[in-house]
Design an enzyme around this catalytic site. Sequence first.
Site, PDB file in Angstrom:
ATOM      1  CE1 TYR A  69      -6.746   3.002  -0.684  1.00 53.51           C
ATOM      2  CE2 TYR A  69      -4.388   3.143  -0.257  1.00 53.51           C
ATOM      3  CZ  TYR A  69      -5.464   2.480  -0.802  1.00 53.51           C
ATOM      4  OH  TYR A  69      -5.291   1.286  -1.441  1.00 53.51           O
ATOM      5  CG  ASP A  76      -7.937   4.592  -4.139  1.00 46.99           C
ATOM      6  OD1 ASP A  76      -9.178   4.481  -4.140  1.00 46.99           O
ATOM      7  OD2 ASP A  76      -7.200   3.938  -4.901  1.00 46.99           O
ATOM      8  CD  GLU A 102      -2.964  -0.850  -0.126  1.00 51.17           C
ATOM      9  OE1 GLU A 102      -2.988   0.253  -0.692  1.00 51.17           O
ATOM     10  OE2 GLU A 102      -3.632  -1.820  -0.519  1.00 51.17           O
TER      11      GLU A 102
END
Length: 408
Positions: free
Chosen positions: A153, A171, A70
Amino acid sequence: MTAVNQDIDIAAFVGKSAIVDLGPEIEGVKVWGPETNKAFLKVFLDWYDAESRRLPWRESKDPYRIWISEIMLQQTRVQTVIGYFARFLAAFPTIKDLAEAEEDQLLKVWEGLGYYSRVRNMQTAAQQIMTDYDGVFPDQLADIKKLKGIGPYTAGAIASIAFGIPVPAIDGNAMRVFSRLFMINADIQKPANRKIFEAIGQYLVDPERPGDFNQAIMDLGSSYETPKQAMPELSPLRDFTLATLTGTTDDYPVKSKKAKAKPVYYQALILKNAKGQVLIEKRTQHKLLKNMWTVPLIDVNEVHEALQTPDEMTGYLVAEVSENYGIQPVLMKKEIGYVKHIFTHLIWHIHLYYGQVTSQDEKHINQMIADGQADYAWVAPHQFEQFAFPTVQMKIWSAYQDYDKQDK
DNA sequence: CACTCGTGGAT
DNA sequence: TATCCAAGAGT
């Protein structure tokens, strides 16, 4: 405040699409009801089960791996991340390894990926996990959010994917997909509008499979619901998507334009010693490309228009180097190359100059290195793996090599 | 909130 | 070439 999507009436589509019931107004957005949401999730997750991309970080639900992916994927394409992901995991197999690593090694592994603060923040977070959570990645959303470099996010993504916590991960993909689903006229560039998409996401997310829901949004956003040249008619959500039903896909999301990058001018000094090594320095005092290595870069923004002749240009460079480095190199009069490098907010224009150090200057520099007064080093190509270079420096090496080659 | 912080690919 | 952009976060 009136509905953010008031210019269409979702009620008009009941029975004329996959929408069968009306729901509440969420942050000014009129949405479908629970019956429709149930059908929507079935269609969407069935599609995900059949068509989802196979990616290295989807092989397990290990929070460390999800976390690495991520962070790397922030503002970065999947194809770019794939190679870095395996190398990073090999270099730092555990959170403890990351917490204890040398920063130079971190930057070297991240070299070329950009946004280098990401990896520094990851190490800070790894140290937080070691001290605050006994080395175990926290499994509560509130704790995940406390980790350096993990914003709203990424916290949602890790919480939902690794731990099955029913929260959205908002996002650019999610904001684009939601904007088209409900024709939301809210600028996704404005931080204040984020709460709209958070609320919509919380309403839509599958409480049973939140991680798959969020990843399905990613896959949809990178396939049929792309920013440009979308193929909404092929989307599994075509009958749920108001923008598709009204032929207005290209109107969404609403997004204001970014500022143009500003030009910045430098002179680069490629200074060679008797061993054929080149002087480099560590950017300890800069925020941009912090703690990475480049050849000396002289800021000429205040004077570059005044510097016309080769003598004026090299004269300025010699004077600056004398003042900042205490050396008097003999330079070639003519620049040996030019490099342009584009950042998100800056465009660097770099004119390259070449010189050799005198033996006295070399002693002076070596003394500074020995004293640890400054982060300088002499480097030859076979030693490049010992330093983390940003892409702009790789371009400078390339331009220098071109000059060196044609010179012989 | 506006700005900072990288890079490489697509059009 | 210019522009936009790709799974944002920190300040």
